[in-house]
Design a protein around this motif. Structure first.
Motif, short mmCIF file in Angstrom:
data_model
loop_
_atom_site.label_atom_id
_atom_site.label_comp_id
_atom_site.label_asym_id
_atom_site.label_seq_id
_atom_site.Cartn_x
_atom_site.Cartn_y
_atom_site.Cartn_z
N VAL A 66 0.82 -1.22 0.00
CA VAL A 66 0.00 0.00 0.00
C VAL A 66 0.85 1.27 0.00
N ALA A 67 1.76 1.37 0.96
CA ALA A 67 2.59 2.58 1.07
C ALA A 67 3.52 2.73 -0.13
N GLN A 68 3.98 1.63 -0.67
CA GLN A 68 4.89 1.70 -1.82
C GLN A 68 4.20 2.33 -3.03
N SER A 69 2.91 2.18 -3.15
CA SER A 69 2.20 2.77 -4.30
C SER A 69 2.30 4.30 -4.25
N ILE A 70 2.30 4.89 -3.07
CA ILE A 70 2.45 6.34 -2.95
C ILE A 70 3.86 6.74 -3.37
N LEU A 71 4.84 5.99 -2.91
CA LEU A 71 6.22 6.29 -3.29
C LEU A 71 6.41 6.15 -4.80
N ASP A 72 5.76 5.16 -5.38
CA ASP A 72 5.83 4.97 -6.84
C ASP A 72 5.22 6.16 -7.57
N ASP A 73 4.08 6.65 -7.07
CA ASP A 73 3.45 7.82 -7.68
C ASP A 73 4.36 9.04 -7.61
N LEU A 74 5.02 9.23 -6.48
CA LEU A 74 5.93 10.36 -6.34
C LEU A 74 7.15 10.21 -7.25
N ALA A 75 7.62 8.99 -7.42
CA ALA A 75 8.78 8.75 -8.28
C ALA A 75 8.46 9.05 -9.74
N LYS A 76 7.19 8.97 -10.11
CA LYS A 76 6.78 9.22 -11.50
C LYS A 76 6.61 10.71 -11.80
N THR A 77 6.55 11.54 -10.75
CA THR A 77 6.33 12.95 -11.02
C THR A 77 7.50 13.52 -11.79
N GLY A 78 7.18 14.32 -12.76
CA GLY A 78 8.22 14.92 -13.60
C GLY A 78 8.70 16.23 -13.02
N GLY A 79 9.30 17.02 -13.86
CA GLY A 79 9.82 18.30 -13.42
C GLY A 79 8.81 19.42 -13.49
N THR A 80 7.55 19.10 -13.66
CA THR A 80 6.52 20.12 -13.77
C THR A 80 6.24 20.74 -12.41
N PRO A 81 6.37 22.05 -12.28
CA PRO A 81 6.05 22.68 -11.01
C PRO A 81 4.63 22.34 -10.57
N GLY A 82 4.50 21.96 -9.32
CA GLY A 82 3.18 21.63 -8.79
C GLY A 82 2.80 20.17 -8.89
N SER A 83 3.60 19.35 -9.58
CA SER A 83 3.22 17.95 -9.74
C SER A 83 3.23 17.20 -8.41
N THR A 84 4.13 17.56 -7.50
CA THR A 84 4.15 16.92 -6.18
C THR A 84 2.90 17.29 -5.40
N GLY A 85 2.50 18.54 -5.48
CA GLY A 85 1.26 18.97 -4.82
C GLY A 85 0.05 18.25 -5.39
N ALA A 86 0.09 17.98 -6.69
CA ALA A 86 -1.03 17.27 -7.33
C ALA A 86 -1.13 15.84 -6.80
N VAL A 87 0.02 15.19 -6.60
CA VAL A 87 0.00 13.83 -6.04
C VAL A 87 -0.61 13.86 -4.64
N LEU A 88 -0.17 14.80 -3.82
CA LEU A 88 -0.71 14.93 -2.47
C LEU A 88 -2.22 15.20 -2.52
N ALA A 89 -2.65 16.03 -3.44
CA ALA A 89 -4.08 16.34 -3.57
C ALA A 89 -4.88 15.11 -3.96
N GLU A 90 -4.33 14.30 -4.87
CA GLU A 90 -5.03 13.08 -5.29
C GLU A 90 -5.19 12.11 -4.13
N ILE A 91 -4.15 11.98 -3.32
CA ILE A 91 -4.23 11.11 -2.15
C ILE A 91 -5.29 11.63 -1.20
N GLY A 92 -5.28 12.93 -0.97
CA GLY A 92 -6.27 13.53 -0.07
C GLY A 92 -7.68 13.32 -0.55
N LYS A 93 -7.90 13.47 -1.85
CA LYS A 93 -9.23 13.23 -2.41
C LYS A 93 -9.66 11.79 -2.20
N ALA A 94 -8.74 10.87 -2.42
CA ALA A 94 -9.05 9.44 -2.26
C ALA A 94 -9.41 9.13 -0.80
#
Length: 190
Positions: A66-94
């Motif tokens: 379970v926790a590894q899936s979050i780390l995997d999502d973060l590892a996929k984030t590119g260099g786009t500003p705000g992409s890390t915040g978007a991952v956090l937002a998606e987790i929060g929504k879920a």
């Protein structure tokens, strides 16, 4: 000669994780773990040990799945500003949408008496450190300095754990959404 195992240890452990995640360490009895896993008490004990050892195995299984899936999502984030915040937002929504009162097994463990065990404390510490490192690395890919990324990595990890604790407490969705929105602004506007 020892008899071969008649069950899949990972599947049994997944069932055990669900029980600890839903009920917590203190409220869970070994008989409940036996029933949930579908494995005899003797076989479960022979494979994993007593309740404490089974709990540590469950924490490790949770981290690896379970926790590894979050780390995997973060590892996929590119260099786009705000992409890390978007991952956090998606987790929060879920978390807000699920509303199952489970939150995160590691956050629940950190808030419970089960952390009296030095081994459980280490599992929680290692989990939080892995999250912080993943957030920090993702923020570095967005172009932040090492110092700023590290500070925001701590912030993001703390925010994520707060979101999970709110989910565990079955907090109002609007409350979680507000926290997520503010965290996303902080990670994007920085």
């Amino acid at each position: 000669m020892a008899r071969p195992r008649q069950f899949n240890p990972d599947e049994a452990l997944d069932s055990v994780v669900e029980v600890f995640w839903r009920r917590g360490y203190a409220a869970t009895g070994y008989d409940e773990l036996v029933r949930a896993s579908g494995v005899s008490r003797k076989s479960l004990y022979a494979t994993f040990g007593d309740k404490d050892a089974l709990f540590i195995a469950a924490l490790r299984r949770y981290r690896a799945t379970v926790a590894q899936s979050i780390l995997d999502d973060l590892a996929k984030t590119g260099g786009t500003p705000g992409s890390t915040g978007a991952v956090l937002a998606e987790i929060g929504k879920a978390v807000a949408l699920l509303g199952q009162g489970r939150g995160c097994l590691m956050a629940n463990t950190a808030a419970a008496e089960a952390t009296a065990s030095a081994t459980a404390q280490k599992e929680v510490h290692d989990h939080l450190e892995a999250q912080r490192a993943a957030f920090t690395a993702a923020l570095r890919r967005e172009g932040l300095s090492a110092r700023r990324a590290k500070r925001l990595g701590h912030f993001a990890t703390g925010t994520l754990q707060a979101i999970f604790l709110l989910g565990h407490a079955s907090a109002d969705r609007a409350y979680i959404d507000a926290l997520v929105a503010e965290a996303k602004r902080t990670l994007v506007d920085r």
